[in-house]
Design a protein around this motif. Structure first.
Motif, PDB file in Angstrom:
ATOM      1  N   ALA A   1       0.864  -1.186   0.000  1.00 30.57           N
ATOM      2  CA  ALA A   1       0.000   0.000   0.000  1.00 30.57           C
ATOM      3  C   ALA A   1       0.894   1.228   0.000  1.00 30.57           C
ATOM      4  CB  ALA A   1      -0.891  -0.015   1.234  1.00 30.57           C
ATOM      5  N   THR A   2       0.474   2.271  -0.691  1.00 29.56           N
ATOM      6  CA  THR A   2       1.253   3.499  -0.648  1.00 29.56           C
ATOM      7  C   THR A   2       0.369   4.654  -0.186  1.00 29.56           C
ATOM      8  OG1 THR A   2       0.757   4.377  -2.857  1.00 29.56           O
ATOM      9  CG2 THR A   2       2.484   2.705  -2.712  1.00 29.56           C
TER      10      THR A   2
ATOM     11  N   LEU B   1      -1.761   6.742   5.382  1.00 30.13           N
ATOM     12  CA  LEU B   1      -2.196   5.416   5.829  1.00 30.13           C
ATOM     13  C   LEU B   1      -1.572   4.997   7.150  1.00 30.13           C
ATOM     14  CD1 LEU B   1      -2.009   3.522   2.421  1.00 30.13           C
ATOM     15  CD2 LEU B   1      -3.988   4.648   3.472  1.00 30.13           C
TER      16      LEU B   1
ATOM     17  N   ILE C   1      -5.986   7.706   7.825  1.00 32.20           N
ATOM     18  CA  ILE C   1      -7.007   6.653   7.672  1.00 32.20           C
ATOM     19  C   ILE C   1      -6.320   5.295   7.777  1.00 32.20           C
ATOM     20  CG2 ILE C   1      -8.555   8.021   6.197  1.00 32.20           C
ATOM     21  CD1 ILE C   1      -7.427   6.373   3.798  1.00 32.20           C
TER      22      ILE C   1
ATOM     23  N   ASN D   1      -5.300   1.631   6.614  1.00 33.73           N
ATOM     24  CA  ASN D   1      -4.995   0.966   5.352  1.00 33.73           C
ATOM     25  C   ASN D   1      -5.949  -0.213   5.194  1.00 33.73           C
ATOM     26  OD1 ASN D   1      -3.913  -0.609   3.294  1.00 33.73           O
ATOM     27  ND2 ASN D   1      -2.200  -1.338   4.548  1.00 33.73           N
ATOM     28  N   SER D   2      -6.944  -0.074   4.342  1.00 42.27           N
ATOM     29  CA  SER D   2      -7.850  -1.213   4.134  1.00 42.27           C
ATOM     30  C   SER D   2      -7.503  -1.986   2.872  1.00 42.27           C
ATOM     31  CB  SER D   2      -9.306  -0.744   4.099  1.00 42.27           C
ATOM     32  OG  SER D   2      -9.514   0.115   2.992  1.00 42.27           O
ATOM     33  N   ASN D   3      -6.951  -1.309   1.872  1.00 40.81           N
ATOM     34  CA  ASN D   3      -6.716  -1.980   0.582  1.00 40.81           C
ATOM     35  C   ASN D   3      -5.861  -3.233   0.704  1.00 40.81           C
ATOM     36  OD1 ASN D   3      -8.156   0.024  -0.600  1.00 40.81           O
ATOM     37  ND2 ASN D   3      -6.420   1.033  -1.594  1.00 40.81           N
TER      38      ASN D   3
ATOM     39  N   SER E   1      -1.075  -0.300  -4.268  1.00 46.12           N
ATOM     40  CA  SER E   1      -2.318   0.469  -4.338  1.00 46.12           C
ATOM     41  C   SER E   1      -2.011   1.929  -4.082  1.00 46.12           C
ATOM     42  CB  SER E   1      -3.354  -0.074  -3.350  1.00 46.12           C
ATOM     43  OG  SER E   1      -3.227   0.540  -2.092  1.00 46.12           O
TER      44      SER E   1
ATOM     45  N   GLY F   1      -1.319   6.110  -5.546  1.00 52.78           N
ATOM     46  CA  GLY F   1      -0.177   6.769  -6.173  1.00 52.78           C
ATOM     47  C   GLY F   1      -0.111   6.705  -7.690  1.00 52.78           C
TER      48      GLY F   1
ATOM     49  N   SER G   1      -2.589   8.327  -9.680  1.00 49.22           N
ATOM     50  CA  SER G   1      -3.405   9.356 -10.335  1.00 49.22           C
ATOM     51  C   SER G   1      -2.591  10.635 -10.555  1.00 49.22           C
ATOM     52  CB  SER G   1      -4.710   9.574  -9.572  1.00 49.22           C
ATOM     53  OG  SER G   1      -4.516   9.448  -8.188  1.00 49.22           O
TER      54      SER G   1
ATOM     55  N   ASP H   1       1.799  11.389  -6.198  1.00 40.16           N
ATOM     56  CA  ASP H   1       1.558  10.081  -6.800  1.00 40.16           C
ATOM     57  C   ASP H   1       2.856   9.531  -7.392  1.00 40.16           C
ATOM     58  OD1 ASP H   1      -1.052   9.883  -6.035  1.00 40.16           O
ATOM     59  OD2 ASP H   1      -1.794  10.960  -7.774  1.00 40.16           O
TER      60      ASP H   1
ATOM     61  N   PRO I   1      -5.626   1.805  -8.362  1.00 41.26           N
ATOM     62  CA  PRO I   1      -5.924   3.094  -7.727  1.00 41.26           C
ATOM     63  C   PRO I   1      -6.128   2.917  -6.226  1.00 41.26           C
ATOM     64  CG  PRO I   1      -7.443   2.633  -9.554  1.00 41.26           C
ATOM     65  CD  PRO I   1      -6.680   1.374  -9.289  1.00 41.26           C
ATOM     66  N   GLY I   2      -5.952   3.990  -5.485  1.00 40.64           N
ATOM     67  CA  GLY I   2      -6.049   3.921  -4.033  1.00 40.64           C
ATOM     68  C   GLY I   2      -7.465   3.836  -3.499  1.00 40.64           C
ATOM     69  N   ASN I   3      -8.408   4.402  -4.224  1.00 41.58           N
ATOM     70  CA  ASN I   3      -9.776   4.352  -3.717  1.00 41.58           C
ATOM     71  C   ASN I   3     -10.204   2.901  -3.537  1.00 41.58           C
ATOM     72  OD1 ASN I   3     -10.918   6.981  -3.302  1.00 41.58           O
ATOM     73  ND2 ASN I   3     -10.515   7.326  -5.484  1.00 41.58           N
ATOM     74  N   PRO I   4     -10.712   2.576  -2.347  1.00 38.52           N
ATOM     75  CA  PRO I   4     -10.948   1.164  -2.017  1.00 38.52           C
ATOM     76  C   PRO I   4     -11.831   0.398  -3.007  1.00 38.52           C
ATOM     77  CG  PRO I   4     -11.007   2.481  -0.030  1.00 38.52           C
ATOM     78  CD  PRO I   4     -10.881   3.452  -1.164  1.00 38.52           C
TER      79      PRO I   4
END
Ligand code: AMP
Ligand code: MG
Length: 421
Positions: free
Chosen positions: A190-191, A195, A207, A209-211, A255, A257, A259, A264, A312-315
């Motif tokens: 995860a990046t 996070l 937030i 890190n859920s990804n 995940s 970084g 966009s 990014d 993408p980072g959005n879950p």
């Protein structure tokens, strides 16, 4: 912008089937056989009883009926797993249990229900005889040697996916180990400076890190072995170091970084160190996507380099991009050939607007009523609303050229869950 199909084709072009490993059958569920397997034996190995009863010659009971029972002499007993040395002659019977080898001379099994055998057992009447109450055709209730498998039969072909029934068939020929295509190890990084891991308190402005956790379990679900690599900051040097650490895996998924933000940096690192393509895929959610292959550094030892998918980072985007691109890549590495999720045609119960000509994957709950499928969106469709995935069981696919979906229109729905749970 490129289409979903183009992106997938390009990605799969860089993915190679992994090499075989030899394992115990119990560890092979869902993997692909890397060898043809022929049977060295007949199954069953001998003619055997299909029911508990009496082994007789059909000619001995030709006239038997309820009113006119045929008495036979009982000359022995054959429990399952034993082979009788005796021979059944005319007018004779041997009691026999399901699975036991049919004794010489016998050609038919009369089930206990068609005899007075059990009454005799209960009442203590002599067991040296039995009355048969029904005539049966020759061969009845006998399972013939080799009726399931003949020695030499091809049972599992190279390329077949091993399900419980294949495992059972292998067991039935006494096969404990076999060669299968090994499972890929997929590193997940995860990046993002925002996070914080899930076992740490959450400072203001950060937030969890859920990804990583969604992606790791997606990898598991489709047969890969996740290698969780934690969180990398939005810093070129550190990110680059962490990516190198992931390059002894079969694939790397990062995940975030990718966009257009100032931080990014996954993009930057890739551009410098990998063979990379940045695509804007004509889909929603999940438009930005990076895909590349690392060949230098730690990856140098790995044949063909290490493929890297930057989601993408959005879950929600991360999850859907995984389903569309990482899942087929994992399946291909495992030697599988079917990359299509079960898809149904469903009548939409609410509307969807398609404002910018992308293919929309809308989170829906599909239900079946009166022999038809219906689908309804699961509320907020923002790509950060992960709970809308929790409520969904499928993704309704709105084609690029369809400007508006009205209630009552039919769409294909790619089912995320289909009887696997
Ligand atoms: P990015 O693609 O890095 O611009 O991130 C897009 C959005 O996804 C931002 O709101 C991030 O905070 C969020 N995000 C990125 N990585 C994660 C992650 N591992 N878990 C949860 N949210 C994330
Ligand atoms: Mg970020």
């Amino acid at each position: 912008m490129i289409s979903v199909e183009e992106a997938l084709e390009k990605i799969l072009g860089y993915i190679a089937v992994l090499e075989p490993e030899e394992k115990h059958v119990l560890d092979c569920l869902g993997q692909v056989a890397a060898e043809d397997i022929h049977s060295p034996i007949d199954v069953p190995p001998l003619d055997n009883a299909g029911m508990d009863g009496y082994a007789v010659r059909a000619e001995s009971i030709a006239g038997a009926s309820e009113k006119n029972p045929q008495p036979l002499k009982v000359i022995g007993e054959v429990p399952a797993g034993t082979v009788s040395k005796g021979k059944v002659g005319r007018g004779e019977a041997m009691s026999i249990m399901t699975g036991a080898a049919v004794p010489e001379g016998a050609d038919t099994i009369v089930p206990f229900e068609d005899t007075d055998g059990q009454e005799r057992h209960r009442s203590g009447v002599s067991l040296s005889g039995v009355n048969i109450r029904r005539a049966l055709p020759l061969g009845k209730n006998i399972r013939l040697a080799g009726e399931d498998i003949r020695s030499g039969d091809l049972l599992v072909s190279k390329g077949a996916v091993l399900r419980p029934q294949e495992i059972g068939v292998l067991a039935s020929i006494g096969r404990a180990r076999l060669k299968v295509i090994r499972r890929p190890v997929v590193a997940i990084l995860a990046t993002g400076d925002e996070l914080v891991d899930i076992d740490k308190p959450l400072p203001f402005g950060k937030i969890h890190n859920s990804n990583t956790y969604t992606l790791a379990t997606q990898v598991q679900r489709y047969g890969g072995i996740p290698r969780v690599m934690g969180i990398a900051p939005d810093d070129m040097k550190e990110l680059s170091r962490r990516i190198q650490e992931g390059l002894d895996s079969d694939m790397l998924i990062t995940s975030g970084g990718v966009s257009q933000g100032y931080y990014d940096v996954v993009k930057e690192v890739l551009a410098r160190e990998g063979e990379v393509a940045f695509w804007t895929v004509r889909m929603k959610p999940g438009k930005p996507l990076a895909f590349g292959v690392f060949r230098g550094g730690k990856a140098a030892g790995r044949k063909g380099g290490v493929p890297h998918l930057g989601v993408p980072g959005n879950p929600v985007s991360s999850m859907i991009v995984f389903e569309l691109f990482a899942r087929p890549a994992i399946l291909k590495m495992m030697g599988k050939q079917n990359f299509v999720k079960p898809t149904i045609r469903a009548v939409m119960e609410d509307g969807i607007k398609n404002e910018d000509g992308r293919r929309i994957f809308a989170r829906v709950i599909a239900t079946r009523r009166d022999g038809r499928y219906f689908a309804r969106t699961t509320g907020g469709q923002g790509s950060g609303i992960l709970t809308s995935m929790v409520k969904a069981n499928g993704l309704a696919i709105v084609p690029e050229e369809m400007v508006e979906v009205k209630p009552g229109d039919s769409l294909n729905v790619m089912m995320l869950d289909w009887g696997e749970e």
